[in-house]
Write an enzyme that holds these catalytic residues in place. Structure first.
Site, short mmCIF file in Angstrom:
data_model
loop_
_atom_site.label_atom_id
_atom_site.label_comp_id
_atom_site.label_asym_id
_atom_site.label_seq_id
_atom_site.Cartn_x
_atom_site.Cartn_y
_atom_site.Cartn_z
N GLU A 101 4.84 3.67 3.17
CA GLU A 101 4.40 3.23 1.96
C GLU A 101 3.25 3.98 1.40
O GLU A 101 2.47 4.51 2.26
CB GLU A 101 3.62 1.77 2.40
CG GLU A 101 2.95 1.14 1.28
CD GLU A 101 2.31 0.06 1.76
OE1 GLU A 101 1.92 -1.09 0.91
OE2 GLU A 101 2.20 -0.34 2.99
N LYS B 230 7.08 -3.86 -5.08
CA LYS B 230 6.63 -4.66 -4.13
C LYS B 230 6.53 -6.15 -4.73
O LYS B 230 5.72 -6.21 -5.79
CB LYS B 230 5.25 -4.38 -3.24
CG LYS B 230 5.08 -5.29 -2.07
CD LYS B 230 3.89 -4.84 -1.35
CE LYS B 230 3.62 -5.78 -0.28
NZ LYS B 230 2.52 -5.11 0.72
N CYS C 47 5.74 -3.00 3.44
CA CYS C 47 4.94 -3.48 4.38
C CYS C 47 5.32 -4.78 4.83
O CYS C 47 6.39 -5.07 5.49
CB CYS C 47 3.59 -3.33 3.66
SG CYS C 47 2.09 -3.41 4.85
#
Length: 525
Positions: A282, A342, A392
Protein backbone atom coordinates in the site's frame (compact mmCIF):
# COMPACT_ATOMS: atom_id res chain seq x y z
CA UNK A 1 -23.91 -23.56 40.60
CA UNK A 2 -26.62 -22.32 38.28
CA UNK A 3 -29.89 -24.11 38.96
CA UNK A 4 -33.11 -23.91 37.02
CA UNK A 5 -35.93 -23.11 39.40
CA UNK A 6 -38.91 -25.47 39.81
CA UNK A 7 -41.96 -24.61 37.71
CA UNK A 8 -43.95 -23.73 40.82
CA UNK A 9 -41.41 -21.24 42.17
CA UNK A 10 -42.27 -17.53 42.02
CA UNK A 11 -40.52 -15.43 39.37
CA UNK A 12 -38.38 -13.62 41.94
CA UNK A 13 -36.86 -16.96 42.92
CA UNK A 14 -35.60 -17.72 39.41
CA UNK A 15 -31.97 -16.86 40.23
CA UNK A 16 -31.56 -16.52 43.97
CA UNK A 17 -27.77 -16.62 43.81
CA UNK A 18 -27.40 -12.89 43.04
CA UNK A 19 -29.28 -9.94 44.42
CA UNK A 20 -29.23 -6.37 43.27
CA UNK A 21 -29.27 -4.82 39.82
CA UNK A 22 -25.58 -3.95 39.60
CA UNK A 23 -22.42 -6.04 39.65
CA UNK A 24 -19.80 -5.27 42.25
CA UNK A 25 -16.58 -3.49 41.34
CA UNK A 26 -14.75 -6.78 41.80
CA UNK A 27 -17.04 -8.48 39.26
CA UNK A 28 -16.50 -5.66 36.76
CA UNK A 29 -12.72 -5.85 37.13
CA UNK A 30 -12.72 -9.62 36.72
CA UNK A 31 -14.94 -9.33 33.63
CA UNK A 32 -12.57 -6.76 32.11
CA UNK A 33 -9.55 -8.95 32.86
CA UNK A 34 -11.29 -11.95 31.31
CA UNK A 35 -12.02 -9.89 28.20
CA UNK A 36 -8.42 -8.68 28.05
CA UNK A 37 -7.14 -12.24 28.25
CA UNK A 38 -8.82 -12.89 24.89
CA UNK A 39 -5.65 -11.43 23.34
CA UNK A 40 -4.04 -14.84 23.85
CA UNK A 41 -6.66 -16.60 21.75
CA UNK A 42 -5.50 -14.69 18.65
CA UNK A 43 -2.20 -14.85 16.82
CA UNK A 44 0.70 -14.87 17.55
CA UNK A 45 -0.42 -17.00 20.52
CA UNK A 46 -3.27 -18.95 18.96
CA UNK A 47 -4.72 -20.41 22.17
CA UNK A 48 -8.21 -20.63 20.65
CA UNK A 49 -9.76 -22.91 23.35
CA UNK A 50 -9.15 -20.11 25.84
CA UNK A 51 -11.93 -18.16 24.16
CA UNK A 52 -14.46 -20.83 25.16
CA UNK A 53 -13.39 -20.58 28.78
CA UNK A 54 -13.48 -16.77 28.89
CA UNK A 55 -16.93 -16.52 27.35
CA UNK A 56 -18.14 -19.36 29.56
CA UNK A 57 -17.03 -17.38 32.60
CA UNK A 58 -18.92 -14.32 31.35
CA UNK A 59 -22.07 -16.26 30.53
CA UNK A 60 -21.96 -18.00 33.90
CA UNK A 61 -21.77 -14.70 35.76
CA UNK A 62 -24.63 -13.26 33.73
CA UNK A 63 -26.69 -16.40 34.20
CA UNK A 64 -26.60 -15.91 37.98
CA UNK A 65 -29.20 -13.16 37.72
CA UNK A 66 -31.85 -11.72 35.45
CA UNK A 67 -31.13 -8.01 35.85
CA UNK A 68 -30.68 -6.32 32.46
CA UNK A 69 -28.58 -3.59 34.04
CA UNK A 70 -26.27 -6.11 35.68
CA UNK A 71 -25.83 -8.07 32.44
CA UNK A 72 -25.25 -4.90 30.43
CA UNK A 73 -22.52 -3.64 32.76
CA UNK A 74 -20.76 -7.02 32.84
CA UNK A 75 -20.90 -7.18 29.04
CA UNK A 76 -19.53 -3.66 28.80
CA UNK A 77 -16.62 -4.46 31.11
CA UNK A 78 -15.84 -7.67 29.21
CA UNK A 79 -16.01 -5.90 25.85
CA UNK A 80 -13.83 -3.08 27.14
CA UNK A 81 -11.14 -5.54 28.23
CA UNK A 82 -11.46 -7.47 24.95
CA UNK A 83 -10.89 -4.32 22.90
CA UNK A 84 -8.03 -2.91 24.95
CA UNK A 85 -6.32 -6.30 25.11
CA UNK A 86 -6.61 -7.10 21.42
CA UNK A 87 -5.96 -3.61 20.01
CA UNK A 88 -3.60 -2.01 22.51
CA UNK A 89 -1.07 -1.52 19.69
CA UNK A 90 -3.06 1.52 18.48
CA UNK A 91 -1.23 3.31 21.29
CA UNK A 92 1.94 3.13 19.13
CA UNK A 93 0.23 4.99 16.31
CA UNK A 94 -1.06 7.69 18.62
CA UNK A 95 2.17 8.34 20.48
CA UNK A 96 5.06 7.43 18.16
CA UNK A 97 3.70 8.61 14.83
CA UNK A 98 0.81 10.96 15.67
CA UNK A 99 3.03 12.46 18.43
CA UNK A 100 0.35 12.61 21.11
CA UNK A 101 1.54 12.78 24.71
CA UNK A 102 1.53 9.40 26.43
CA UNK A 103 -1.40 10.35 28.65
CA UNK A 104 -3.53 11.33 25.66
CA UNK A 105 -2.59 8.10 23.88
CA UNK A 106 -3.68 6.09 26.92
CA UNK A 107 -6.92 8.07 27.13
CA UNK A 108 -7.53 7.36 23.46
CA UNK A 109 -7.19 3.61 24.00
CA UNK A 110 -9.52 3.77 27.01
CA UNK A 111 -12.13 5.72 25.04
CA UNK A 112 -11.93 3.24 22.18
CA UNK A 113 -12.35 0.39 24.66
CA UNK A 114 -15.38 2.06 26.22
CA UNK A 115 -16.95 2.47 22.80
CA UNK A 116 -16.19 -1.07 21.66
CA UNK A 117 -17.45 -2.37 24.99
CA UNK A 118 -20.91 -1.11 24.06
CA UNK A 119 -21.30 -4.05 21.70
CA UNK A 120 -20.64 -6.52 24.49
CA UNK A 121 -23.07 -4.55 26.63
CA UNK A 122 -25.70 -4.82 23.91
CA UNK A 123 -25.19 -8.58 23.54
CA UNK A 124 -25.61 -9.47 27.19
CA UNK A 125 -28.18 -6.79 27.93
CA UNK A 126 -30.37 -7.78 24.97
CA UNK A 127 -30.13 -11.49 25.77
CA UNK A 128 -31.11 -10.87 29.40
CA UNK A 129 -33.98 -8.61 28.32
CA UNK A 130 -35.27 -11.46 26.15
CA UNK A 131 -34.88 -13.81 29.10
CA UNK A 132 -37.17 -11.63 31.20
CA UNK A 133 -39.55 -10.71 28.38
CA UNK A 134 -40.05 -14.27 27.15
CA UNK A 135 -39.53 -16.00 30.53
CA UNK A 136 -36.85 -18.16 28.96
CA UNK A 137 -35.77 -21.26 30.83
CA UNK A 138 -32.10 -21.36 31.68
CA UNK A 139 -31.19 -23.69 28.81
CA UNK A 140 -32.78 -21.49 26.14
CA UNK A 141 -31.16 -18.40 27.61
CA UNK A 142 -27.64 -19.82 27.82
CA UNK A 143 -27.71 -22.00 24.70
CA UNK A 144 -29.64 -19.70 22.33
CA UNK A 145 -30.18 -16.12 23.46
CA UNK A 146 -26.62 -15.45 24.61
CA UNK A 147 -24.80 -17.01 21.60
CA UNK A 148 -27.08 -15.37 19.03
CA UNK A 149 -26.87 -11.98 20.73
CA UNK A 150 -23.08 -12.30 20.89
CA UNK A 151 -22.86 -13.04 17.17
CA UNK A 152 -25.22 -10.22 16.25
CA UNK A 153 -23.23 -7.76 18.35
CA UNK A 154 -20.04 -8.73 16.49
CA UNK A 155 -21.85 -8.35 13.16
CA UNK A 156 -22.96 -4.87 14.28
CA UNK A 157 -19.33 -4.02 14.95
CA UNK A 158 -18.80 -4.53 11.23
CA UNK A 159 -21.10 -1.70 10.10
CA UNK A 160 -22.07 0.69 12.90
CA UNK A 161 -20.28 4.01 12.18
CA UNK A 162 -18.66 2.32 9.11
CA UNK A 163 -17.53 -0.61 11.27
CA UNK A 164 -14.41 -1.75 13.06
CA UNK A 165 -14.68 -5.56 13.41
CA UNK A 166 -11.03 -6.23 14.19
CA UNK A 167 -10.53 -9.11 16.65
CA UNK A 168 -14.07 -10.49 16.50
CA UNK A 169 -14.05 -13.90 18.07
CA UNK A 170 -14.21 -16.04 14.91
CA UNK A 171 -10.76 -14.92 13.73
CA UNK A 172 -9.10 -16.89 16.52
CA UNK A 173 -10.29 -20.13 14.92
CA UNK A 174 -8.70 -20.13 11.45
CA UNK A 175 -6.63 -23.18 12.45
CA UNK A 176 -9.29 -24.74 14.66
CA UNK A 177 -12.14 -27.16 13.87
CA UNK A 178 -14.70 -24.34 13.72
CA UNK A 179 -12.88 -22.96 10.65
CA UNK A 180 -14.78 -25.56 8.62
CA UNK A 181 -17.94 -23.48 9.00
CA UNK A 182 -16.39 -20.35 7.43
CA UNK A 183 -17.47 -21.10 3.81
CA UNK A 184 -21.04 -21.50 5.10
CA UNK A 185 -21.65 -18.78 7.68
CA UNK A 186 -18.54 -16.57 7.71
CA UNK A 187 -16.62 -15.17 10.63
CA UNK A 188 -19.70 -13.83 12.45
CA UNK A 189 -21.45 -17.18 12.22
CA UNK A 190 -18.34 -18.78 13.70
CA UNK A 191 -18.63 -16.22 16.50
CA UNK A 192 -22.08 -17.61 17.31
CA UNK A 193 -20.62 -21.13 17.40
CA UNK A 194 -17.77 -19.97 19.64
CA UNK A 195 -20.37 -18.59 22.06
CA UNK A 196 -22.39 -21.80 21.76
CA UNK A 197 -19.32 -23.85 22.70
CA UNK A 198 -18.87 -21.57 25.72
CA UNK A 199 -22.54 -22.10 26.58
CA UNK A 200 -21.97 -25.85 26.53
CA UNK A 201 -19.27 -25.39 29.16
CA UNK A 202 -21.69 -23.38 31.30
CA UNK A 203 -24.29 -26.13 31.01
CA UNK A 204 -21.82 -28.59 32.51
CA UNK A 205 -23.00 -27.16 35.83
CA UNK A 206 -26.52 -28.44 35.09
CA UNK A 207 -28.16 -31.84 35.13
CA UNK A 208 -28.06 -32.26 31.34
CA UNK A 209 -24.30 -32.05 31.23
CA UNK A 210 -24.00 -35.11 29.00
CA UNK A 211 -26.08 -33.41 26.30
CA UNK A 212 -23.85 -30.34 26.59
CA UNK A 213 -20.73 -32.46 26.16
CA UNK A 214 -22.29 -34.20 23.18
CA UNK A 215 -23.21 -30.92 21.48
CA UNK A 216 -19.75 -29.47 22.05
CA UNK A 217 -18.11 -32.58 20.59
CA UNK A 218 -20.52 -32.55 17.64
CA UNK A 219 -19.84 -28.89 16.82
CA UNK A 220 -16.09 -29.49 16.73
CA UNK A 221 -16.37 -32.81 14.86
CA UNK A 222 -18.66 -31.41 12.16
CA UNK A 223 -16.34 -28.44 11.73
CA UNK A 224 -13.38 -30.76 11.29
CA UNK A 225 -15.27 -32.74 8.63
CA UNK A 226 -16.33 -29.56 6.82
CA UNK A 227 -12.67 -28.57 6.54
CA UNK A 228 -12.23 -31.46 4.10
CA UNK A 229 -14.92 -30.17 1.71
CA UNK A 230 -13.69 -28.56 -1.52
CA UNK A 231 -15.99 -25.63 -2.22
CA UNK A 232 -13.96 -24.19 -5.11
CA UNK A 233 -11.77 -25.63 -7.86
CA UNK A 234 -8.40 -24.59 -9.23
CA UNK A 235 -8.68 -22.83 -12.56
CA UNK A 236 -6.40 -21.61 -15.32
CA UNK A 237 -2.66 -21.94 -15.61
CA UNK A 238 -0.47 -21.02 -12.62
CA UNK A 239 1.22 -17.61 -12.67
CA UNK A 240 4.54 -16.50 -11.23
CA UNK A 241 4.37 -13.76 -8.61
CA UNK A 242 6.85 -11.48 -6.85
CA UNK A 243 5.54 -9.79 -3.70
CA UNK A 244 7.65 -6.88 -2.48
CA UNK A 245 8.32 -5.94 1.14
CA UNK A 246 10.25 -2.67 1.23
CA UNK A 247 10.49 -2.26 5.03
CA UNK A 248 10.47 1.54 4.73
CA UNK A 249 10.46 3.11 8.23
CA UNK A 250 7.11 4.79 8.83
CA UNK A 251 8.71 8.02 10.04
CA UNK A 252 10.46 8.28 6.66
CA UNK A 253 7.63 7.19 4.38
CA UNK A 254 6.00 10.60 3.91
CA UNK A 255 9.10 12.71 4.58
CA UNK A 256 10.17 14.48 1.38
CA UNK A 257 13.81 14.13 2.42
CA UNK A 258 13.53 10.36 1.88
CA UNK A 259 11.26 10.37 -1.18
CA UNK A 260 14.01 9.84 -3.75
CA UNK A 261 15.51 6.88 -1.89
CA UNK A 262 12.05 5.28 -1.51
CA UNK A 263 11.28 5.70 -5.19
CA UNK A 264 14.68 4.30 -6.16
CA UNK A 265 14.23 1.34 -3.82
CA UNK A 266 10.89 0.28 -5.26
CA UNK A 267 11.95 0.92 -8.84
CA UNK A 268 14.94 -1.38 -8.30
CA UNK A 269 12.85 -4.05 -6.53
CA UNK A 270 10.19 -4.04 -9.24
CA UNK A 271 12.58 -4.21 -12.17
CA UNK A 272 15.03 -6.69 -10.60
CA UNK A 273 13.33 -9.65 -12.29
CA UNK A 274 10.22 -10.31 -14.37
CA UNK A 275 7.16 -12.20 -13.15
CA UNK A 276 3.59 -12.59 -14.33
CA UNK A 277 2.51 -10.44 -11.36
CA UNK A 278 4.66 -8.07 -9.29
CA UNK A 279 2.89 -6.36 -6.37
CA UNK A 280 4.03 -3.57 -4.07
CA UNK A 281 2.63 -2.66 -0.64
CA UNK A 282 0.00 0.00 0.00
CA UNK A 283 1.25 3.51 -0.97
CA UNK A 284 4.67 2.07 -1.79
CA UNK A 285 4.89 5.16 -4.01
CA UNK A 286 4.03 7.78 -1.36
CA UNK A 287 3.44 10.74 -3.71
CA UNK A 288 0.83 11.64 -6.30
CA UNK A 289 1.84 10.91 -9.90
CA UNK A 290 1.99 14.64 -10.58
CA UNK A 291 4.76 14.95 -7.99
CA UNK A 292 6.93 12.08 -9.23
CA UNK A 293 10.13 12.55 -11.21
CA UNK A 294 9.56 12.78 -14.98
CA UNK A 295 8.99 9.40 -16.65
CA UNK A 296 9.00 7.44 -13.37
CA UNK A 297 5.72 5.62 -14.02
CA UNK A 298 6.49 5.52 -17.73
CA UNK A 299 9.70 3.58 -17.04
CA UNK A 300 7.73 1.07 -14.99
CA UNK A 301 5.27 0.73 -17.84
CA UNK A 302 8.14 0.08 -20.25
CA UNK A 303 9.43 -2.65 -17.96
CA UNK A 304 5.97 -4.22 -17.83
CA UNK A 305 5.71 -4.16 -21.62
CA UNK A 306 9.19 -5.52 -22.34
CA UNK A 307 9.22 -8.17 -19.60
CA UNK A 308 5.61 -9.33 -19.90
CA UNK A 309 5.02 -8.49 -16.24
CA UNK A 310 1.83 -7.06 -14.72
CA UNK A 311 2.61 -4.54 -11.96
CA UNK A 312 0.20 -3.78 -9.12
CA UNK A 313 1.47 -0.54 -7.61
CA UNK A 314 0.16 1.11 -4.46
CA UNK A 315 -0.03 4.88 -4.95
CA UNK A 316 -2.27 7.79 -3.94
CA UNK A 317 -4.09 9.36 -6.89
CA UNK A 318 -5.07 13.02 -7.09
CA UNK A 319 -8.39 13.77 -8.80
CA UNK A 320 -8.81 17.43 -7.92
CA UNK A 321 -8.12 20.00 -5.22
CA UNK A 322 -8.25 18.14 -1.90
CA UNK A 323 -9.72 15.13 -3.70
CA UNK A 324 -7.54 12.05 -3.68
CA UNK A 325 -7.78 8.29 -3.22
CA UNK A 326 -5.70 5.52 -1.70
CA UNK A 327 -5.32 3.46 -4.85
CA UNK A 328 -3.77 0.60 -6.77
CA UNK A 329 -2.86 0.96 -10.43
CA UNK A 330 -2.07 -1.96 -12.70
CA UNK A 331 0.60 -1.55 -15.36
CA UNK A 332 0.24 -4.48 -17.74
CA UNK A 333 2.16 -5.73 -20.79
CA UNK A 334 -0.61 -4.44 -23.06
CA UNK A 335 -1.17 -0.98 -21.55
CA UNK A 336 -4.78 -0.54 -20.43
CA UNK A 337 -5.89 1.77 -17.64
CA UNK A 338 -6.76 -0.04 -14.42
CA UNK A 339 -7.38 1.57 -11.08
CA UNK A 340 -8.70 0.31 -7.77
CA UNK A 341 -9.63 2.87 -5.09
CA UNK A 342 -9.90 1.89 -1.45
CA UNK A 343 -13.60 1.79 -0.64
CA UNK A 344 -13.67 1.10 3.10
CA UNK A 345 -11.67 3.87 4.70
CA UNK A 346 -10.25 3.94 8.23
CA UNK A 347 -12.05 6.44 10.49
CA UNK A 348 -9.72 9.29 11.54
CA UNK A 349 -6.87 7.78 9.50
CA UNK A 350 -8.38 8.05 6.01
CA UNK A 351 -11.63 9.92 6.45
CA UNK A 352 -12.72 12.53 8.96
CA UNK A 353 -16.02 11.87 10.75
CA UNK A 354 -18.22 14.99 11.02
CA UNK A 355 -17.08 17.24 13.84
CA UNK A 356 -13.70 15.52 14.36
CA UNK A 357 -11.39 17.51 12.09
CA UNK A 358 -9.79 19.03 15.18
CA UNK A 359 -8.85 15.53 16.33
CA UNK A 360 -7.43 14.36 12.99
CA UNK A 361 -5.46 17.63 12.71
CA UNK A 362 -3.96 16.82 16.10
CA UNK A 363 -3.01 13.31 14.90
CA UNK A 364 -1.21 14.80 11.89
CA UNK A 365 -1.64 11.67 9.75
CA UNK A 366 -0.97 12.23 6.02
CA UNK A 367 -3.70 11.53 3.44
CA UNK A 368 -6.33 11.44 6.18
CA UNK A 369 -9.34 12.69 4.20
CA UNK A 370 -9.44 10.45 1.12
CA UNK A 371 -12.24 9.90 -1.36
CA UNK A 372 -14.11 6.63 -0.97
CA UNK A 373 -13.93 4.15 -3.85
CA UNK A 374 -16.92 2.35 -5.32
CA UNK A 375 -18.34 -0.68 -3.50
CA UNK A 376 -18.17 -2.71 -6.72
CA UNK A 377 -14.81 -2.74 -8.49
CA UNK A 378 -13.59 -5.28 -11.01
CA UNK A 379 -10.45 -7.44 -10.98
CA UNK A 380 -7.66 -7.13 -13.53
CA UNK A 381 -6.35 -9.94 -15.70
CA UNK A 382 -2.96 -11.60 -15.33
CA UNK A 383 -2.85 -14.27 -18.04
CA UNK A 384 -5.49 -16.86 -17.05
CA UNK A 385 -6.08 -15.35 -13.60
CA UNK A 386 -8.25 -12.46 -12.44
CA UNK A 387 -6.80 -10.52 -9.51
CA UNK A 388 -8.98 -8.46 -7.15
CA UNK A 389 -7.07 -6.01 -4.95
CA UNK A 390 -8.04 -4.84 -1.50
CA UNK A 391 -6.09 -2.32 0.52
CA UNK A 392 -5.00 -2.77 4.13
CA UNK A 393 -7.89 -3.35 6.53
CA UNK A 394 -10.45 -3.70 3.73
CA UNK A 395 -9.97 -7.44 4.09
CA UNK A 396 -11.56 -7.18 7.55
CA UNK A 397 -14.90 -6.82 5.74
CA UNK A 398 -15.51 -10.26 4.28
CA UNK A 399 -19.06 -9.47 3.17
CA UNK A 400 -17.71 -6.71 0.91
CA UNK A 401 -15.25 -9.05 -0.78
CA UNK A 402 -18.01 -11.65 -1.20
CA UNK A 403 -20.24 -8.95 -2.72
CA UNK A 404 -17.62 -8.11 -5.34
CA UNK A 405 -17.07 -11.78 -6.18
CA UNK A 406 -20.73 -12.69 -6.67
CA UNK A 407 -21.59 -9.54 -8.65
CA UNK A 408 -18.62 -9.39 -11.02
CA UNK A 409 -19.29 -10.45 -14.64
CA UNK A 410 -16.07 -12.46 -14.35
CA UNK A 411 -15.32 -13.18 -10.67
CA UNK A 412 -11.77 -12.89 -9.41
CA UNK A 413 -9.73 -16.06 -9.02
CA UNK A 414 -7.08 -14.51 -6.74
CA UNK A 415 -7.29 -11.92 -3.96
CA UNK A 416 -4.46 -9.42 -3.44
CA UNK A 417 -4.06 -7.51 -0.18
CA UNK A 418 -1.65 -4.56 -0.21
CA UNK A 419 -0.98 -3.19 3.27
CA UNK A 420 1.21 -0.99 5.42
CA UNK A 421 0.99 -1.75 9.15
CA UNK A 422 4.19 0.11 10.01
CA UNK A 423 2.02 2.60 11.91
CA UNK A 424 1.79 0.02 14.71
CA UNK A 425 5.47 -0.78 15.19
CA UNK A 426 6.62 -4.27 16.13
CA UNK A 427 3.32 -5.30 17.68
CA UNK A 428 0.68 -8.01 17.42
CA UNK A 429 -1.13 -6.09 14.65
CA UNK A 430 0.73 -7.93 11.87
CA UNK A 431 0.02 -11.55 12.95
CA UNK A 432 -3.56 -10.57 13.73
CA UNK A 433 -3.97 -9.09 10.24
CA UNK A 434 -2.53 -12.23 8.67
CA UNK A 435 -5.11 -14.22 10.62
CA UNK A 436 -7.86 -12.01 9.21
CA UNK A 437 -6.65 -12.61 5.65
CA UNK A 438 -6.69 -16.35 6.30
CA UNK A 439 -10.36 -16.10 7.28
CA UNK A 440 -11.14 -14.36 3.97
CA UNK A 441 -9.60 -17.28 2.07
CA UNK A 442 -11.66 -19.74 4.11
CA UNK A 443 -14.89 -17.83 3.43
CA UNK A 444 -14.30 -17.45 -0.30
CA UNK A 445 -12.13 -20.44 -1.19
CA UNK A 446 -9.83 -17.96 -2.97
CA UNK A 447 -6.06 -17.78 -2.45
CA UNK A 448 -4.80 -14.48 -1.03
CA UNK A 449 -1.54 -12.79 -1.98
CA UNK A 450 -0.27 -10.25 0.55
CA UNK A 451 2.31 -7.58 -0.25
CA UNK A 452 3.11 -5.40 2.76
CA UNK A 453 5.67 -2.86 3.87
CA UNK A 454 7.07 -4.82 6.81
CA UNK A 455 4.81 -7.86 7.21
CA UNK A 456 3.06 -10.09 6.78
CA UNK A 457 3.98 -10.56 3.12
CA UNK A 458 2.60 -14.02 2.42
CA UNK A 459 0.80 -16.44 0.14
CA UNK A 460 -2.31 -18.07 1.62
CA UNK A 461 -4.06 -20.88 -0.21
CA UNK A 462 -7.82 -21.23 -0.59
CA UNK A 463 -8.01 -23.33 2.59
CA UNK A 464 -6.54 -20.70 4.88
CA UNK A 465 -3.04 -22.19 5.05
CA UNK A 466 0.00 -19.88 4.82
CA UNK A 467 2.15 -21.51 2.16
CA UNK A 468 5.00 -19.00 2.14
CA UNK A 469 5.83 -15.83 4.05
CA UNK A 470 8.69 -13.38 4.52
CA UNK A 471 10.07 -12.65 7.98
CA UNK A 472 8.52 -9.57 9.56
CA UNK A 473 10.41 -6.26 9.65
CA UNK A 474 12.82 -7.16 6.87
CA UNK A 475 13.30 -6.07 3.29
CA UNK A 476 12.71 -8.83 0.78
CA UNK A 477 10.85 -10.32 -2.16
CA UNK A 478 8.57 -13.34 -1.97
CA UNK A 479 8.67 -15.27 -5.25
CA UNK A 480 6.31 -18.16 -5.94
CA UNK A 481 3.92 -19.76 -8.40
CA UNK A 482 0.21 -19.61 -7.59
CA UNK A 483 -3.00 -20.81 -9.16
CA UNK A 484 -6.41 -19.25 -8.63
CA UNK A 485 -9.76 -20.87 -7.97
CA UNK A 486 -13.27 -20.56 -9.34
CA UNK A 487 -16.70 -21.38 -7.99
CA UNK A 488 -18.79 -19.92 -5.20
CA UNK A 489 -18.89 -20.94 -1.57
CA UNK A 490 -22.26 -20.52 0.18
CA UNK A 491 -20.78 -17.49 1.93
CA UNK A 492 -20.00 -15.80 -1.40
CA UNK A 493 -23.59 -16.41 -2.54
CA UNK A 494 -25.40 -15.31 0.61
CA UNK A 495 -22.91 -13.36 2.73
CA UNK A 496 -24.02 -12.79 6.32
CA UNK A 497 -27.70 -13.47 5.56
CA UNK A 498 -27.29 -17.18 6.33
CA UNK A 499 -26.03 -16.68 9.88
CA UNK A 500 -28.63 -13.96 10.53
CA UNK A 501 -31.44 -16.19 9.28
CA UNK A 502 -30.28 -19.15 11.36
CA UNK A 503 -29.93 -16.87 14.38
CA UNK A 504 -33.47 -15.60 13.86
CA UNK A 505 -34.81 -19.15 13.65
CA UNK A 506 -32.93 -20.08 16.82
CA UNK A 507 -34.47 -17.14 18.66
CA UNK A 508 -37.91 -18.16 17.41
CA UNK A 509 -37.27 -21.60 18.89
CA UNK A 510 -36.22 -20.00 22.18
CA UNK A 511 -39.43 -17.97 22.22
CA UNK A 512 -41.48 -21.13 21.75
CA UNK A 513 -39.50 -22.75 24.56
CA UNK A 514 -40.35 -19.83 26.83
CA UNK A 515 -43.99 -19.98 25.80
CA UNK A 516 -44.21 -23.69 26.62
CA UNK A 517 -42.41 -23.03 29.90
CA UNK A 518 -44.97 -20.39 30.87
CA UNK A 519 -47.82 -22.70 29.88
CA UNK A 520 -46.49 -25.57 32.01
CA UNK A 521 -46.02 -23.20 34.92
CA UNK A 522 -49.58 -21.98 34.58
CA UNK A 523 -50.89 -25.55 34.45
CA UNK A 524 -48.99 -26.44 37.64
CA UNK A 525 -50.26 -23.36 39.45
Amino acid sequence: MLRRRPASAPRSAQTPTVRGARPSLRELVLAALAGGASLFSFEPFGWWPLQFLLLAYLFYRVGLGNSVKRATLLGWAFGFGWSVGAMHWLYILMTRFAHLPAILGAIGIVLLGLYMGLFGAFALGAATWLRRRWALPLGAFVMVALPVAWGVSEWMRGWVFTGFPWSVSGYAHVSAPLAGYAPLIGVYGIGVLVALCAACLVMLTQRKRLQAVGLLAALLAVGAVLRTVEWTQETGAPISVRLLQGNVPQDQKFDQAFLTSILDKYHAMITAAPADLIATPETAIPSFPQQLPPNYLESLQRFASTSGSALAVGIPLLDGPRQYANSVIALTPQPAPYRYDKAHLVPFGEFIPPGFRWFTDMLNIPLNDATRGKAMQLPFAVKDQLVLPNICYEDVFGEEIAYQLRNAPRPATLLLNMSNLSWYGQSYAIPQHLQISRMRTLETGRPMLRSTNDGATAIIDGRGVVRQALPFYTEGVLSATVRGTSGFTPYIRFGNYTFLLLGGLALAGAWLSGRNYRKKKADVE
